[in-house]
Design an enzyme around this catalytic site. Structure first.
Site, PDB file in Angstrom:
ATOM      1  N   SER A 129      88.564  53.480  15.245  1.00 21.78           N
ATOM      2  CA  SER A 129      89.031  52.766  16.046  1.00 21.78           C
ATOM      3  C   SER A 129      88.107  51.956  16.873  1.00 21.78           C
ATOM      4  O   SER A 129      87.209  52.349  17.062  1.00 21.78           O
ATOM      5  CB  SER A 129      90.398  52.659  16.811  1.00 21.78           C
ATOM      6  N   ASP A 130      88.721  50.700  17.402  1.00 15.29           N
ATOM      7  CA  ASP A 130      87.874  50.127  18.433  1.00 15.29           C
ATOM      8  C   ASP A 130      87.305  50.846  19.717  1.00 15.29           C
ATOM      9  O   ASP A 130      86.558  50.954  20.211  1.00 15.29           O
ATOM     10  CB  ASP A 130      88.446  48.632  18.712  1.00 15.29           C
ATOM     11  N   CYS A 131      88.614  51.707  20.073  1.00 18.11           N
ATOM     12  CA  CYS A 131      88.481  52.389  21.236  1.00 18.11           C
ATOM     13  C   CYS A 131      87.727  53.745  21.154  1.00 18.11           C
ATOM     14  O   CYS A 131      87.016  54.183  21.853  1.00 18.11           O
ATOM     15  CB  CYS A 131      89.703  52.860  21.681  1.00 18.11           C
ATOM     16  N   TYR A 132      87.829  54.298  19.522  1.00 16.91           N
ATOM     17  CA  TYR A 132      87.274  55.656  19.276  1.00 16.91           C
ATOM     18  C   TYR A 132      86.517  55.533  17.999  1.00 16.91           C
ATOM     19  O   TYR A 132      87.156  55.719  16.932  1.00 16.91           O
ATOM     20  CB  TYR A 132      88.375  56.704  19.315  1.00 16.91           C
TER      21      TYR A 132
END
Length: 391
Positions: A129-132
């Protein structure tokens, strides 16, 4: 009457009189309950036995780039990863991942290895994801390269249990170990009159927040355990005639000793964890000593036939722990060999080590912040209309 604060003051001054549970029972026989209540400040109890409803929470720390772990294995054993990006929980009875060769090692062995300072192989798959953004991770860890590592056990310290036998015509492989056909043996798991909860049968001395000996380190009681069943039928001395109270416990695994936390395996059943737990009982009044003075002759457990594959199995009645520890019991006129799953010698060692901690002033007692409920019933999971298959 004494208070925990008064006892702790004596502990801090290294003046507390501490007895192991066996020493307490012997002392009562030599003197009286009243005299012992005046002289003794703390009683130490202990057990070392399989506790399958155990596991460890681990925080791995974030990688660069970060990963949101959704599938994870430690030494090939699956760990649960559904409650934080790099938080995982490994259960003591978890087996190696599907597709690997059958193994006699499982989650309990991984926990033991980490406590012992050994290196463990980590394999993880993440959801990018964008965070991970990271999608996978493969590395090695040990207790010094991870953040939190603590045991959080949903069900430990059964207050009594059952005795397993096999009235059938073939060997059975159970969580009590192998049971031989035609009543060839009987296996019990509780250490009897030295076991912690037998000596505080109504849980009047312990509760949420009680400090305990856990795996060679300091732990705490956090809640009632799963399958907590305190309304079990009881003898006049208040001890239950079968499985009753249980406790949930927690403790820092980084400070534990692998001597007291050992992975184990039951043939054709699966892995588990042998765990040493000790509970100190403050001698607040004479009733504490009266309850703790029970002997193996005063407590019983039911003999259960595992040959009947149902939740409620037929029993062959009750026998005392004195009979069990003699090595032989009588079942319908037949002499049957007995053996404990709990290590009686290591159970004694737990009580002795906890006694040393208290006498040296390194372990004080805690006031519970709330009692353990004593009104819980046991709710079975009945699936109506289902058919039983024993393939």
């Amino acid at each position: 009457m004494k208070t925990i604060a008064e006892i702790n003051h004596k502990i801090n001054q290294q003046q507390a009189i501490v007895c192991t549970i066996e020493e307490l029972k012997a002392r009562v026989k030599e003197t009286s309950i009243s005299q012992v209540a005046q002289e003794v400040d703390v009683i130490t109890t202990g057990t070392f036995e399989p506790m399958e409803s155990s596991g460890a929470i681990i925080n791995l720390g974030h990688t660069d780039p970060p990963i949101n772990i959704r599938t994870c294995w430690l030494n090939g054993v699956p760990a649960y990863s559904g409650f934080g990006a790099v938080d995982i929980y490994i259960g003591a009875t978890q087996m190696v991942k599907e597709g690997d060769e059958p193994s006699d090692r499982g989650g309990g062995h991984v926990i033991e290895d980490l406590i012992a300072g050994k290196t463990v192989h980590l394999q993880a798959v993440g959801t990018p994801s964008d965070c991970y953004p990271r999608s996978s991770l493969e590395t090695s860890i040990n207790k010094d390269t991870i953040n939190q590592f603590y045991l959080f056990n949903p069900r430990n310290l059964y207050q009594n249990f059952i005795i397993g036998v096999n009235g059938g015509d073939r060997p059975l492989f159970t969580y009590l170990g192998p049971l031989q056909p035609f009543l060839g043996n009987a296996v019990y798991s509780n250490s009897g009159a030295i076991s912690p909860l037998f000596n505080d049968p109504d849980l009047q001395l312990i509760g949420i927040g009680t400090r305990i000996f856990l795996g060679g380190g300091i732990g705490y009681i956090t809640w009632e355990g799963t399958q907590h069943f305190p309304i079990q039928k009881r003898l006049p001395n208040r001890t239950p005639i079968g499985p009753a109270a249980t406790l949930a416990v927690i403790g820092d695994a980084k400070k534990m000793n692998p001597y007291w936390v050992r992975g184990c395996y039951f043939k054709q059943h699966g892995p588990s964890l042998m765990l040493g737990i000790g509970i100190p009982l403050p001698v607040l009044n004479e009733e504490v000593v009266l309850r703790a003075a029970i002997a193996d002759e005063d407590i019983v457990a039911p003999v259960v036939d595992f040959a009947i594959p149902r939740r409620v199995r037929p029993t062959f009645g009750l026998v005392t722990y004195a009979q069990l520890k003699s090595g032989r019991i009588q079942i319908e006129g037949k002499t049957v060999r007995t053996a404990p799953l709990a290590s009686i010698s290591r159970s004694r060692q737990v009580a002795e080590e906890l006694k040393e901690w208290i006498e040296s002033g390194n372990f004080t007692l805690t006031e519970p912040v709330a009692p353990i409920p004593m009104d819980r019933s046991f709710i079975p999971q009945d699936i109506w209309g289902s058919q039983i298959r024993l393939d």
